[in-house]
Design an enzyme around this catalytic site. Structure first.
Site, PDB file in Angstrom:
ATOM      1  N   ASN A 187      -1.811   2.250   5.663  1.00  0.00           N
ATOM      2  CA  ASN A 187      -0.917   1.178   5.216  1.00  0.00           C
ATOM      3  C   ASN A 187      -0.566   0.380   6.459  1.00  0.00           C
ATOM      4  OD1 ASN A 187       1.155  -0.402   4.161  1.00  0.00           O
ATOM      5  ND2 ASN A 187       2.666   1.238   4.320  1.00  0.00           N
ATOM      6  N   GLY A 188      -0.803  -0.949   6.432  1.00  0.00           N
ATOM      7  CA  GLY A 188      -0.518  -1.780   7.594  1.00  0.00           C
ATOM      8  C   GLY A 188      -1.714  -2.660   7.894  1.00  0.00           C
ATOM      9  N   GLU A 201      17.684 -17.583  -6.933  1.00  0.00           N
ATOM     10  CA  GLU A 201      17.303 -16.250  -7.384  1.00  0.00           C
ATOM     11  C   GLU A 201      16.832 -16.274  -8.841  1.00  0.00           C
ATOM     12  OE1 GLU A 201      16.468 -13.708  -6.009  1.00  0.00           O
ATOM     13  OE2 GLU A 201      16.682 -12.072  -7.429  1.00  0.00           O
ATOM     14  N   LYS A 208       5.989  -4.305  -3.870  1.00  0.00           N
ATOM     15  CA  LYS A 208       7.442  -4.167  -3.709  1.00  0.00           C
ATOM     16  C   LYS A 208       7.875  -4.300  -2.252  1.00  0.00           C
ATOM     17  CE  LYS A 208      11.542  -2.789  -5.287  1.00  0.00           C
ATOM     18  NZ  LYS A 208      12.223  -3.907  -5.950  1.00  0.00           N
ATOM     19  N   ARG A 223       3.890  -0.355  -4.843  1.00  0.00           N
ATOM     20  CA  ARG A 223       3.659  -0.869  -3.488  1.00  0.00           C
ATOM     21  C   ARG A 223       2.348  -1.630  -3.378  1.00  0.00           C
ATOM     22  NH1 ARG A 223       6.937   1.811   0.248  1.00  0.00           N
ATOM     23  NH2 ARG A 223       5.547   1.158   1.910  1.00  0.00           N
ATOM     24  N   TRP A 230      -2.719  -2.709  -1.695  1.00  0.00           N
ATOM     25  CA  TRP A 230      -2.440  -4.127  -1.834  1.00  0.00           C
ATOM     26  C   TRP A 230      -3.347  -4.788  -0.805  1.00  0.00           C
ATOM     27  CZ3 TRP A 230      -0.793  -8.342   1.011  1.00  0.00           C
ATOM     28  CH2 TRP A 230      -0.369  -9.450   0.266  1.00  0.00           C
ATOM     29  N   CYS A 233       0.842  -1.184   0.000  1.00  0.00           N
ATOM     30  CA  CYS A 233       0.000   0.000   0.000  1.00  0.00           C
ATOM     31  C   CYS A 233       0.888   1.248   0.000  1.00  0.00           C
ATOM     32  CB  CYS A 233      -0.934   0.077   1.197  1.00  0.00           C
ATOM     33  SG  CYS A 233      -2.101  -1.282   1.276  1.00  0.00           S
ATOM     34  N   GLU A 241       8.188 -15.156 -10.651  1.00  0.00           N
ATOM     35  CA  GLU A 241       7.410 -14.003 -10.182  1.00  0.00           C
ATOM     36  C   GLU A 241       6.942 -13.102 -11.312  1.00  0.00           C
ATOM     37  OE1 GLU A 241       9.407 -11.313  -7.486  1.00  0.00           O
ATOM     38  OE2 GLU A 241      11.316 -11.599  -8.497  1.00  0.00           O
ATOM     39  N   LYS A 257      13.113 -15.109 -10.026  1.00  0.00           N
ATOM     40  CA  LYS A 257      12.908 -14.045 -11.042  1.00  0.00           C
ATOM     41  C   LYS A 257      11.932 -14.537 -12.102  1.00  0.00           C
ATOM     42  CE  LYS A 257      13.934 -11.097  -9.639  1.00  0.00           C
ATOM     43  NZ  LYS A 257      14.381 -11.071  -8.325  1.00  0.00           N
ATOM     44  N   HIS A 291      17.060 -37.554  -5.275  1.00  0.00           N
ATOM     45  CA  HIS A 291      16.338 -37.897  -4.041  1.00  0.00           C
ATOM     46  C   HIS A 291      14.858 -37.590  -4.164  1.00  0.00           C
ATOM     47  CE1 HIS A 291      20.086 -38.881  -2.108  1.00  0.00           C
ATOM     48  NE2 HIS A 291      20.580 -37.783  -2.653  1.00  0.00           N
TER      49      HIS A 291
HETATM   50  C1  F6R Z   1      11.811 -10.526  -5.442  1.00  0.00           C
HETATM   51  C2  F6R Z   1      11.788  -9.495  -4.437  1.00  0.00           C
HETATM   52  C3  F6R Z   1      11.400  -9.863  -3.069  1.00  0.00           C
HETATM   53  C4  F6R Z   1      12.188  -9.058  -2.024  1.00  0.00           C
HETATM   54  C5  F6R Z   1      11.650  -9.370  -0.623  1.00  0.00           C
HETATM   55  C6  F6R Z   1      12.444  -8.653   0.444  1.00  0.00           C
HETATM   56  O1  F6R Z   1      12.184 -10.035  -6.686  1.00  0.00           O
HETATM   57  O2  F6R Z   1      12.029  -8.344  -4.714  1.00  0.00           O
HETATM   58  O3  F6R Z   1      11.536 -11.232  -2.855  1.00  0.00           O
HETATM   59  O4  F6R Z   1      13.534  -9.402  -2.128  1.00  0.00           O
HETATM   60  O5  F6R Z   1      10.312  -8.990  -0.543  1.00  0.00           O
HETATM   61  O6  F6R Z   1      12.354  -7.275   0.280  1.00  0.00           O
HETATM   62  P1  F6R Z   1      13.393  -6.304   0.965  1.00  0.00           P
HETATM   63  O7  F6R Z   1      14.717  -6.602   0.379  1.00  0.00           O
HETATM   64  O8  F6R Z   1      12.890  -4.938   0.624  1.00  0.00           O
HETATM   65  O9  F6R Z   1      13.352  -6.587   2.434  1.00  0.00           O
END
Ligand code: F6R
Length: 613
Positions: A102-103, A485, A608, A27, A76, A2, A492, A489, A508
């Site tokens: 937000n929260g 990672e 984000k 966000r 969100w 949010c 997502e 990527k 396994h």
């Molecule tokens: C994936 C991604 C998320 C963040 C995670 C932690 O592409 O961006 O998995 O890495 O939400 O976020 P931060 O680093 O802001 O604590």
């Protein structure tokens, strides 16, 4: 999660709020809304399900609303499905008070029951509406004193909140409050702001201060008054934001994600250069003494998502360099795991946003257990940065795409540098090894640039495989960590099911899923185990898998004897190899998502900054 923005000034508020929300949309983008106050038209509110552009069309780019003060929200969804009614702002029953939040208000059901018993009628399923309704309830009880009502409400609600409150009875100012959710104040000439994040207001002012938990702010065009939890005035320290505004804009690129992938060499350069002088790693910002570092018994790394994946790489690398135990744990698990952390442990917290709630909670838990906290953070002045004993900033600049790229890369290199710095003090790294690593650190940005110059083959492979339903990333040691990672990527942003496995684990269980045409991204950049990685590739190939392999330039020939599709990255010190390996994997995910027509910068269901548990 949010985004909130608020404005009080001399201009029409609605277009400014819409512009701010557009920058905060990363966000959360389930719904959006604004409320504006004017003397003539009173409190006007518009909100709608869907992206901000739907709201913008609804209010004719803001022209449909009149008023020089207002609050806005991009959501969100947590409590209540994303629909028009559950969108923010929420109004109190008499239509006098509008709230954006937000929260999460954890005790909202109990408050809702109380208010319903008093005859209050609720419109939405959200936790936020209780704040608006409770404010009205206490305002009426307090003879219309909104500030007194705000303090009473803040005493009653439990959970996390950044709040913006617009009240018909306060024609010249609005109110903001914060606990465990980010909120900053912006000071322009004859215009003042609140925002979840500086990107929303940087166009108007670079002069900001960060609200602390328990603080309440009264924002008008001319000034912002801040009070602590007891109602005492607080003098806020100001910070100057020195980013270039264009850093938070697409600048001709189709997507922020692509722009941010391309910015990685520069971001890594900015992160490394100030800390690498005459071939020596130095951290002038660290307050850890050499004695403390020498006496370190254990390091614990906590983080979420991609930042956690950085931690997995760092565990391999730090243990190799320091020969001391390094644990890595998901922050969401750490806080409930009764972790073995004490005053002899250094807890390294990694976070791009510096606001991730689980990471923040893990930090507080570790602090409670007596550990010292060193955080690696991108957003300057964020909550995690402020609550840590030491902070190392990654100089990635604003990262807007939901899927992280440049923040990951800068975190990775910073952790490697930290490992080298500690190892030198502890005496666990030879002079030759140190010099070689320092040299390769210096060369890393240029090598990254080289990887980014050759995207054609990656684009071709993406066009060939974008329709696969399921993908496996396999690798050993650092390649396994890299695969975590790479796989995240891809899944997502492209919505393709994808998993990362340590190659040795395949037999396994997971190998039963490999059949004709399954796509396996096989990572062979960890050259000490190249031959073993190759054996695992042969095993999956024998079962019909299509293979895309990634290795170093020096091993291309060996890989090509077995695999048709081979991507390469330049060779570097083994510890730094994931910093190069990640780039083609990011690009592969990007081009696959592009082929599939996905919303790359704002993947479904994501936001984000995850500020709820
Ligand atoms: C994936 C991604 C998320 C963040 C995670 C932690 O592409 O961006 O998995 O890495 O939400 O976020 P931060 O680093 O802001 O604590």
């Amino acid at each position: 999660m949010c985004g909130i923005v608020g404005y009080a000034g001399l201009e029409q508020a609605a277009p400014i709020l819409l512009d701010g929300l557009e920058r905060l949309e990363y966000r959360g983008y389930d719904s959006a809304g604004i409320a504006v106050l004017s003397e003539g038209k009173g409190l006007q509110l518009r909100k709608t399900k869907g992206r901000l552009k739907v709201l913008s069309a609804l209010v004719d780019g803001g022209k449909a609303l009149e008023g020089r003060m207002g609050i806005g929200h991009t959501r969100w969804a947590t409590h209540g499905e994303p629909n028009d009614v559950n969108s923010h702002p929420h109004l109190s029953q008499n239509g006098q008070i509008a709230v954006v939040h937000n929260g999460i208000i954890e005790n909202y059901l109990e408050i809702k029951e109380f208010l319903v018993s008093k005859g209050v009628h609720f419109c939405s399923d959200t936790d936020t509406e209780v704040v608006a309704q409770l404010l009205e309830y206490f305002c009426l009880q307090n003879g219309g004193n909104i500030m007194a009502a705000v303090y009473t409400v803040l005493d009653r609600i439990e959970g996390a909140y950044a709040l913006g409150i617009l009240c018909k009875d306060l024609p010249d100012s609005f109110i903001a409050a914060r606990k465990d959710a980010p909120l900053l104040l912006g000071y322009g000439e004859n215009c003042k702001f609140i925002a979840s994040d500086v990107t929303a207001i940087i166009k108007h002012t670079r002069d900001v201060s960060y609200m602390e938990d328990g603080e309440v702010a009264v924002v008008s065009a001319g000034e912002i008054k801040v009070y602590d939890a007891l109602g005492q005035p607080v003098e806020k320290e100001h910070s100057f934001i020195d980013w270039d505004v264009s850093a938070a804009e697409k600048g001709g690129y189709a997507h922020f994600m692509f722009k941010e992938i391309m910015e990685q060499p520069e971001a890594v350069r900015k992160t490394v250069s100030p800390r690498l002088k005459d071939g020596r790693v130095c951290f002038e910002e660290l307050s850890l003494s050499e004695d403390y570092i020498r006496g370190l018994k254990k390091i614990f790394i906590v983080a979420c998502g991609s930042s956690y994946h950085v931690g997995v790489v760092a565990k391999y690398n730090m243990e190799r360099l320091l020969r001391r135990p390094v644990d890595v744990m998901l922050a969401s698990e750490f806080r409930y795991a009764d972790p073995l952390v004490d005053q002899d442990t250094l807890v390294i917290v990694i976070s791009q946003s510096g606001e991730t709630l689980d990471t923040m909670a893990a930090l507080r838990e570790a602090k409670k257990l007596g550990a010292r906290i060193l955080s690696v953070v991108n957003v300057v002045g964020s909550s995690i940065a402020r609550e840590s004993d030491d902070v190392l900033y990654t100089w990635a600049g604003p990262e807007i795409a939901v899927a992280t790229t440049k923040a990951y890369s800068t975190q990775l290199v910073l952790l490697d540098m930290l490992g080298l710095y500690f190892a030198d003090i502890i005496g666990s790294v030879s002079k030759e090894e140190y010099a070689r690593l320092a040299e390769e650190l210096q060369a890393l940005p240029t090598k990254m640039e080289k990887v980014l110059e050759n995207t054609e083959e990656i684009k071709y492979l993406a066009s060939r495989y974008f329709n696969h339903a399921s993908v496996f990333y396999i690798g050993r040691n650092l390649d396994y960590a890299l695969g975590l990672e790479g796989s995240l990527k891809l899944k997502e942003i492209s919505y393709i099911h994808s998993e990362a496995y340590a190659s040795g684990e395949l037999k396994h269980g997971t190998i039963s899923l490999i059949e004709d045409g399954t796509l396996v991204v096989a990572l062979g950049t960890y050259t000490p185990l190249f031959d073993k990685a190759l054996s695992n590739i042969i095993e999956v190939k024998a079962r019909g898998a299509d293979i895309v392999a990634l290795t170093t330039e020096s091993r291309r020939g060996d890989m090509e004897k077995t695999v048709e599709n081979v991507l390469t990255v330049p060779d570097t010190h083994i510890i730094l190899q994931p910093s190069l390996g990640i780039v083609p994997l990011q690009l592969f995910a990007y081009y696959v998502a592009l082929q599939r027509g996905c919303d790359i910068d704002k993947p479904r269901n994501l936001a984000k900054s995850v500020t709820v548990e």
